[in-house]
Structures are given as structure tokens and as C-alpha cells.
Design an enzyme around this catalytic site. Structure first.
Site, short mmCIF file in Angstrom:
data_model
loop_
_atom_site.label_atom_id
_atom_site.label_comp_id
_atom_site.label_asym_id
_atom_site.label_seq_id
_atom_site.Cartn_x
_atom_site.Cartn_y
_atom_site.Cartn_z
N ARG A 286 0.89 -1.37 0.11
CA ARG A 286 0.16 0.02 0.51
C ARG A 286 1.30 1.52 0.17
O ARG A 286 1.82 1.77 0.97
CB ARG A 286 -1.03 0.03 0.89
CG ARG A 286 -2.33 -0.88 1.12
CD ARG A 286 -2.99 -0.17 0.37
NE ARG A 286 -4.38 -1.37 -0.37
CZ ARG A 286 -4.49 -2.45 -1.33
NH1 ARG A 286 -3.08 -2.21 -1.78
NH2 ARG A 286 -4.89 -3.16 -1.07
N GLU A 315 -5.11 7.75 -5.30
CA GLU A 315 -4.64 7.05 -6.53
C GLU A 315 -5.90 6.96 -7.27
O GLU A 315 -6.62 7.84 -6.96
CB GLU A 315 -4.75 5.18 -6.39
CG GLU A 315 -3.22 4.39 -5.39
CD GLU A 315 -3.72 3.14 -5.43
OE1 GLU A 315 -4.21 2.77 -5.71
OE2 GLU A 315 -2.36 2.75 -5.06
N HIS A 334 -1.10 0.16 -9.68
CA HIS A 334 -2.22 -0.62 -9.12
C HIS A 334 -2.71 -2.14 -10.03
O HIS A 334 -3.76 -2.52 -9.54
CB HIS A 334 -3.31 -0.53 -7.69
CG HIS A 334 -3.28 -0.96 -6.65
ND1 HIS A 334 -4.34 -0.17 -5.73
CD2 HIS A 334 -3.52 -1.93 -6.23
CE1 HIS A 334 -4.28 -1.22 -4.91
NE2 HIS A 334 -3.67 -2.30 -5.16
N1 LIG Z 1 -0.46 -4.39 -5.28
C1 LIG Z 1 -1.75 -5.01 -5.11
O1 LIG Z 1 -2.56 -5.19 -6.21
C2 LIG Z 1 -1.67 -6.06 -3.68
C3 LIG Z 1 -2.71 -7.57 -4.74
C4 LIG Z 1 -3.26 -8.48 -3.26
C5 LIG Z 1 -2.16 -7.60 -1.91
N2 LIG Z 1 -1.98 -6.60 -1.64
C6 LIG Z 1 -1.31 -5.81 -0.40
O2 LIG Z 1 0.13 -6.74 -0.05
C7 LIG Z 1 -0.12 -6.61 1.60
C8 LIG Z 1 -0.13 -8.22 1.92
O3 LIG Z 1 -1.26 -9.08 1.38
P1 LIG Z 1 -0.93 -10.14 2.42
O4 LIG Z 1 -2.27 -11.16 1.47
O5 LIG Z 1 0.13 -11.27 2.12
O6 LIG Z 1 -1.75 -10.04 3.44
P2 LIG Z 1 -1.51 -11.45 5.19
O7 LIG Z 1 -2.10 -11.02 5.44
O8 LIG Z 1 -1.32 -12.82 4.20
O9 LIG Z 1 0.14 -10.83 5.38
C9 LIG Z 1 0.66 -9.15 5.58
C10 LIG Z 1 2.02 -9.43 6.38
O10 LIG Z 1 2.24 -8.41 7.45
C11 LIG Z 1 2.28 -8.59 7.91
N3 LIG Z 1 2.49 -7.42 9.64
C12 LIG Z 1 1.79 -6.62 9.88
N4 LIG Z 1 1.66 -5.61 10.44
C13 LIG Z 1 2.81 -5.52 10.28
C14 LIG Z 1 4.27 -4.62 10.50
N5 LIG Z 1 3.94 -3.59 11.36
N6 LIG Z 1 5.66 -4.79 9.98
C15 LIG Z 1 5.72 -5.76 9.20
N7 LIG Z 1 4.78 -6.76 8.82
C16 LIG Z 1 3.64 -6.67 9.46
C17 LIG Z 1 1.18 -9.81 9.28
O11 LIG Z 1 1.38 -9.88 9.94
C18 LIG Z 1 0.98 -10.87 8.17
O12 LIG Z 1 2.36 -11.65 8.41
C19 LIG Z 1 -1.25 -6.23 1.73
O13 LIG Z 1 -1.12 -4.62 1.95
C20 LIG Z 1 -2.22 -6.00 0.89
O14 LIG Z 1 -3.23 -5.16 0.42
C21 LIG Z 1 -1.74 -6.25 -2.64
O1 LIG Z 2 -5.26 -5.76 -1.66
C1 LIG Z 2 -5.32 -6.33 -3.17
O2 LIG Z 2 -6.11 -6.93 -2.88
C2 LIG Z 2 -4.83 -5.72 -4.02
O3 LIG Z 2 -4.48 -4.14 -3.83
C3 LIG Z 2 -5.56 -5.72 -5.25
O4 LIG Z 2 -6.21 -4.26 -5.17
P1 LIG Z 2 -7.81 -4.26 -6.26
O5 LIG Z 2 -8.70 -5.27 -6.63
O6 LIG Z 2 -8.23 -2.84 -6.42
O7 LIG Z 2 -6.89 -4.79 -7.36
#
Ligand SMILES: NC(=O)c1ccc[n+]([C@@H]2O[C@H](COP(=O)([O-])OP(=O)(O)OC[C@H]3O[C@@H](n4cnc5c(N)ncnc54)[C@H](O)[C@@H]3O)[C@@H](O)[C@H]2O)c1
Ligand SMILES: O=C(O)[C@H](O)COP(=O)(O)O
Length: 598
Positions: A286, A315, A334
Site C-alpha cells: 500500500r 490513487e 495498482h
Molecule cells: N498491489 C496489489 O494489487 C496487491 C495485491 C494483493 C495484496 N496487496 C497488499 O499486499 C499486502 C499483503 O497482502 P497479503 O495477502 O500477503 O496479506 P497477509 O495478511 O497474508 O500478510 C500481511 C503480513 O504483514 C504482517 N504485518 C503486519 N504488521 C506488520 C508490520 N508492522 N511490519 C511487518 N509486517 C507486518 C502480518 O503479520 C502479515 O503476516 C496487503 O497490504 C495487501 O493489501 C496488494
Molecule cells: O489488496 C488487494 O487485494 C490488492 O491491492 C488488489 O486491489 P484491487 O482489487 O483494487 O486490484
């Protein structure tokens, strides 16, 4: 053994009750084994019943959702796909919707919940991050929030690796250069990944998949995650370090934590100053976890050699964003979750969760409700019904109901405290206590909040019995302290209103009122009478009810000793009119009586 804890739950309803389940969707307990696509063994949640006039609920899909998910939704609901709504348009539409599905582009603010007028029962986030949903407001309004936590993991991890490699070899810049008619081979000399140290910050689903892939590229991978289990990291060959250690020894840093108050701008001037000069950063988590102005300073000073960013604080980012336009920064809009496969998976995952929630089934991906294992829910189901009825009955015994502040619940069981999860029972008691005296709808999500808001304190006690722990509970007792009762008989020797119940043949039974032992099935409505124990009482009351055409479902008498006082409980199918109640009160041997709806 007796343990005590105060009310601390977020949660709720369950089985349909006559007050809260008026549509014909199947009961949560008969449909508990709903199929889930991936990895669904873990936990399920009891959600709630909705009261819908239209037999089909309405689901507003506010951002583009994969076709398979939409098709699934249409089999169950009226689906309104309205993309690019302004905040005001969303607030206007929401009062007509039972569910809302969004991705990361829609802010589901407090105002959305307020303007829904209580109709919105579930928000489905078609993805992982729920930082765009006001969870506190959702909880306060009893609205469940579900997400799709697994279907885009691989897509996000692959995008992280794509950005890592593209950044290291200047792919985007070189591509733009050659398309601009240039041939700049020496300008775009990159750096190698093999042997370099990658720090993964946030070792969850995406982070660990990135780590796995980076090891395949020959990188040395370390990680920081205060909550990650060390054995999971060890299994992938990753060392878990402190934040400071991880960022100070890394050549590359990849961010994979959620945006929370604790992680907001965690990458700030101070953090950048601790990094190795020339570090390279990837962010597919994020935008808000980075102080973007501090990153620009770090890029300008050369502390950060390059950054590859998929996410931004705002965004889309402003067109003149110095960060986005920086020559050492590679950006994507994104796109982490944007693969065909991930979007189809996410759409199905969220559609299943939303449909399940609207049906009142057990949802696996709730983010604002406590996790209760499915097998626990199944076992506790009859006690859940008993709990709500005991709460409902106890509060109706209070003279003036709303003064209830201190409630003690005792669970008598042969199971140790660790083997008995009472959160669901406590919430149902809360529901039973609060709903008859307010217009508030209580469910799994808002029970704790509502109780706290009303200053209602529920202390729980375990009463450890000898015997076989096969049955989860022997009885549940609800006591309300510091109140007067409209039925003095319900006051126990120690001065509280006391009711106690058990489950018999799967049905809730009332087994104690005050100091009197009774035994009646808790169905329909009850008339409780205290009387002088003498012959003919059952007939006298029965005649009055018969004259009013009120069907008596059962009668039960509990007495201290023959010819002394007795408590008579009569089950009736409908509420007697005032005249009939008056006549019952005029029977000479009846000392007091009360009519209660269960
Ligand atoms: N760019 C995209 O399109 C996209 C896609 C999927 C996920 N994401 C983002 O990626 C991130 C991770 O997703 P995920 O599915 O792995 O989630 P997840 O919940 O499986 O993993 C997140 C991890 O972060 C850890 N965490 C929490 N606070 C923390 C801190 N202060 N320092 C370090 N680690 C910490 C948690 O313990 C957890 O293990 C989320 O922010 C999600 O929104 C983005
Ligand atoms: O947190 C997520 O799952 C990702 O950031 C994906 O976001 P989006 O659904 O807007 O692509």
C-alpha cells in the site's frame, strides 16, 4: 473452577429467530458445510439474518468484478453493476442495497454505513486490503465485512518479482528510451540479483511467496514481520529479523504488510537514513506505508538508488507527482492483483462470501467478526438458541428493562475453560438482553460494541463439573444484578434476577427461575405465575385462556413443598389480551404473574 472475564466480543446471530429471520433463506446451521474454493478448512463465522421484503437481496457491485463472480451473484440476488460512482452517488444508492462489493478504488466511509439506514448487511472486498473500508463504522452498524484473501496472492507476488527484476535491469526506462528513438546501452547498465540480500517486510501470504521466488533467483532472503511464525520462515530458509536489522543490511527491500495505523509511513526519513546507500525498494503493498516525500528525498540523495511502485498514497497519484516522474522510479497503476486468473478467482471468492453472509450462513472470510471453528459452531448450535432465549427472558423480568448494567453468566460444564469457546453464547445472551428493549439489531459483528455503548457489563464464570466433557455444557445461568423485577419470584436468595436453562433433546429448556426449579421447553410465549400450591390452578388458568381461544402448548409447576408456594409456567401460542391477563391476575391463589415473549 471459576474464571471471570468481562464482555469483550464482537459478534453474533445465528439461527433464525422469529424477530430477525423473516426471509426464506436456509438456516445457517443446516448449510454450515458450504463449499469454498481454496484453503477453506480454517474458520467459519456465524453471520446474521437479514429482514428482506423482496425475496431477492440487492447487491451493488461498485467496481469491475470477474464474470464468473457476477454470474454466481445473479443466481441469488438482483445485481446492480454501477462503476465509477461518486461518493454522493454511492451514499444515495446504498439505502437500496443489502450488499456492496468493491475493490480498492472505492472508499466505503462511515457515511456509507450511516446512509444505508441499516439495510446494508455485508461489504465484500474483492481483494485483500480492507484499508478502504471503515471497519469501525461497519462494526458499529452491524455490517459484516468479508474479503477475498487468497485468490490474488500469487498474482501480487509475481508482480513484486516482475517489478524487482524490471527495476534491477531498467526495463521500463530502456523501453521508453528505445521507443523515443534512442539506443543507450551504457546508460541502462543494471545490477544483478544473485547473491544480493532481499528484505521482505511483511511475511504473510504475498511476502512469503515473494521470498520463495527470490530464493529461486539466488537471492539471500531475510524478513521482518512481528507476527509471522518463525517455523514458517525457517521452512522457506528465511531469517526473521527486527525492522532495523532487516532494512539496514538489505540491498533490496520488498514491502508486503497491510496499511494500518502502525505501518502508516513506516518508511520515513528515519528509516531511509538507516538503509545501505544504493538500496532498491519495491512496493506492491500500500502506498501509505511509505512517506512519499521522504522517498523522493532519499532518491535525490542517492540513499535509495531505485524504487518500483505499484501503489500510492493517493490513487491515481497527481499527474505532477515528483515521485512518479522521478527517473529512478518505475511505476504501475495498482496492477498487483490484475491478472485474468486472479480476478476470476477473487470474484468467485467474494461472491461466495457475500452470498453466504446474506443467507445467514457461516462465512470464512469475515474481517470484523471473531473466528470460531466450524466444528465448535455445530456443537454449540442448540446452546446458542438457549443463550438468546435466556437473555430475552431475563431482561423481560426486569422492571423497566433499560436499567440493566451488570449481568453475570455462568456456564456449567465438565470441560476446562480452554475447551469451551463461549464468545458466541455471550453474544447471543447480549442479543437476547438488548433486542427486546431497543430497536437495535444485534449480530455477530456489533454485539460487543452495542453492549459497551449501553454500559452493559457481562461477566462470565465457568463452573467446572465432574463427569464426561462430551456434552459441551450442562446448563447456562443468567443473573441480572441491581435491578427490581416485575416478577419478584425471579429474584434469587442473593438478590439478582436469575434464570437457568439446559438443552434437552436438542431443545432449549428453562430449568430455574429465581429459587424455583422448573422444566419447560422455551418456545413461543410464557406466562409465569407464583401461586399458593392448591388443586385446580391449572384448570382455572386453562379455562380463561380457552375462553379467549388461546392454545396452551404446555404447563409445568415447580414448588418448594406441597401446599406452599409454587411457580406455574404456561406456554401459549399467542399473547393473551389484556382482559384475559386481568382475569388470570384476579384468581385469588395467584400472587403474581408475568407474560413473556421468547
Ligand atoms: N498491489 C496489489 O494489487 C496487491 C495485491 C494483493 C495484496 N496487496 C497488499 O499486499 C499486502 C499483503 O497482502 P497479503 O495477502 O500477503 O496479506 P497477509 O495478511 O497474508 O500478510 C500481511 C503480513 O504483514 C504482517 N504485518 C503486519 N504488521 C506488520 C508490520 N508492522 N511490519 C511487518 N509486517 C507486518 C502480518 O503479520 C502479515 O503476516 C496487503 O497490504 C495487501 O493489501 C496488494
Ligand atoms: O489488496 C488487494 O487485494 C490488492 O491491492 C488488489 O486491489 P484491487 O482489487 O483494487 O486490484
Amino acid at each position: 473452577m471459576v474464571t471471570t472475564s468481562s464482555l469483550n466480543l464482537v459478534f453474533t446471530p445465528t439461527k433464525p429467530t422469529s424477530l430477525s429471520w423473516k426471509h426464506s433463506f436456509p438456516s445457517p446451521f443446516t448449510t454450515a458445510n458450504c463449499t469454498r474454493r481454496q484453503n477453506r478448512k480454517a474458520y467459519r463465522f456465524v453471520v446474521f439474518a437479514t429482514v428482506l421484503a423482496d425475496p431477492k437481496p440487492t447487491v451493488l457491485v461498485a467496481e469491475k468484478l470477474g464474470k464468473a463472480g457476477l454470474e454466481l451473484l445473479k443466481t441469488f440476488a438482483n445485481v446492480d453493476c454501477s462503476y465509477n460512482l461518486s461518493p454522493e452517488e454511492l451514499c444515495t444508492k446504498i439505502s437500496l442495497c443489502d450488499a456492496l462489493i468493491v475493490r480498492s478504488g472505492t472508499k466505503v466511509t462511515r457515511e456509507v454505513f450511516e446512509r444505508s439506514g441499516g439495510r446494508l448487511k455485508v461489504v465484500g472486498r474483492a481483494g485483500v486490503g480492507i484499508d478502504n473500508v471503515d471497519l469501525s463504522a461497519a462494526t458499529e452498524h452491524g455490517c459484516l465485512v468479508v474479503n477475498a484473501p487468497t485468490a490474488n496472492t500469487i498474482a501480487a507476488a509475481e508482480h513484486g518479482i516482475a517489478l524487482l527484476t524490471a527495476m534491477a535491469r531498467n526495463i521500463a526506462q530502456a523501453d521508453a528510451s528505445i521507443k523515443a528513438g534512442k539506443w543507450q546501452r551504457s546508460k541502462y547498465i543494471g545490477v544483478s540479483l544473485v547473491g544480493k540480500t532481499l528484505a521482505v517486510i511483511g511475511f504473510g501470504k504475498v511476502g512469503s511467496e515473494v521470498a520463495r521466488r527470490a530464493k529461486g533467483l539466488g537471492m539471500h532472503v531475510i524478513a521482518h514481520d512481528p507476527y509471522a511464525p518463525a517455523d514458517r520462515a525457517r521452512a522457506i530458509g528465511v531469517d526473521l529479523l527486527t525492522f532495523e536489522e532487516a532494512i539496514s543490511i538489505a540491498d533490496f527491500i520488498s514491502l508486503h504488510m497491510p496499511l494500518t495505523p502502525a505501518t502508516s509511513k513506516i518508511f520515513n526519513d528515519q528509516a531511509f537514513s538507516r538503509m545501505k546507500k544504493g538500496v532498491r525498494i519495491v512496493n506492491v503493498a500500500r502506498g501509505g506505508v511509505i512517506d512519499e516525500e521522504a522517498l523522493v528525498r532519499a532518491l535525490d540523495s542517492g540513499i535509495v538508488a531505485q524504487a518500483a511502485l505499484d501503489v500510492f498514497t493517493e490513487e491515481p497519484p497527481p499527474k505532477d507527482s515528483r515521485l512518479v516522474l522521478h527517473e529512478n522510479v518505475t511505476v504501475t497503476p495498482h496492477l498487483g492483483a490484475s491478472t485474468t486468473e486472479a480476478q476470476e478467482g477473487v470474484a468467485i471468492e467474494v461472491a461466495e462470501a457475500v452470498i453466504g453472509a446474506l443467507r445467514g450462513e457461516l462465512a470464512a472470510t469475515a474481517v470484523n467478526a471473531p473466528m470460531v471453528p466450524a466444528e465448535v459452531l455445530t456443537e454449540l448450535a442448540p446452546f446458542v438458541t438457549l443463550s438468546e432465549k435466556l437473555g430475552r427472558l431475563a431482561v423481560q423480568l426486569v422492571a423497566g428493562g433499560s436499567g440493566v448494567q451488570s449481568v453475570k453468566v455462568t456456564y456449567a460444564s465438565a470441560r476446562g475453560p480452554d475447551d469451551l469457546d463461549t464468545r458466541l453464547l455471550r453474544a447471543m445472551i447480549t442479543k437476547g438482553l438488548i433486542e427486546p428493549i431497543t430497536s437495535v439489531f444485534i449480530n455477530l459483528v456489533n454485539a460487543d460494541f452495542t453492549a459497551k455503548q449501553r454500559g452493559l457489563r457481562i461477566a462470565e464464570e465457568r463452573f467446572l463439573l465432574d463427569g464426561s466433557p462430551e456434552n459441551p455444557l450442562e446448563f447456562i445461568q443468567v443473573q441480572i444484578a441491581n435491578v427490581e423485577s416485575k416478577f419478584a419470584t425471579a429474584i434469587s436468595d442473593s438478590g439478582e434476577i436469575k434464570v437457568e436453562g439446559r438443552v434437552k433433546d436438542g431443545k432449549p429448556h428453562l430449568t430455574r427461575v429465581g429459587s424455583f426449579s422448573v422444566d419447560v421447553s422455551m418456545e413461543g410465549s410464557l406466562i409465569l405465575c407464583r401461586q399458593v400450591d392448591q388443586p385446580g390452578m391449572i384448570g382455572s388458568v386453562g379455562n380463561i385462556l380457552g375462553e379467549e381461544n388461546i392454545n396452551v402448548s404446555f404447563m409445568s409447576v415447580g414448588r418448594i413443598a406441597p401446599r406452599k408456594q409454587a411457580v406455574m409456567i404456561i406456554g401459549v401460542d399467542k399473547e393473551p389480551n389484556k382482559e384475559a391477563l386481568k382475569k388470570i391476575g384476579e384468581i385469588p391463589a395467584i400472587e403474581e404473574f408475568v407474560f413473556l415473549k421468547l
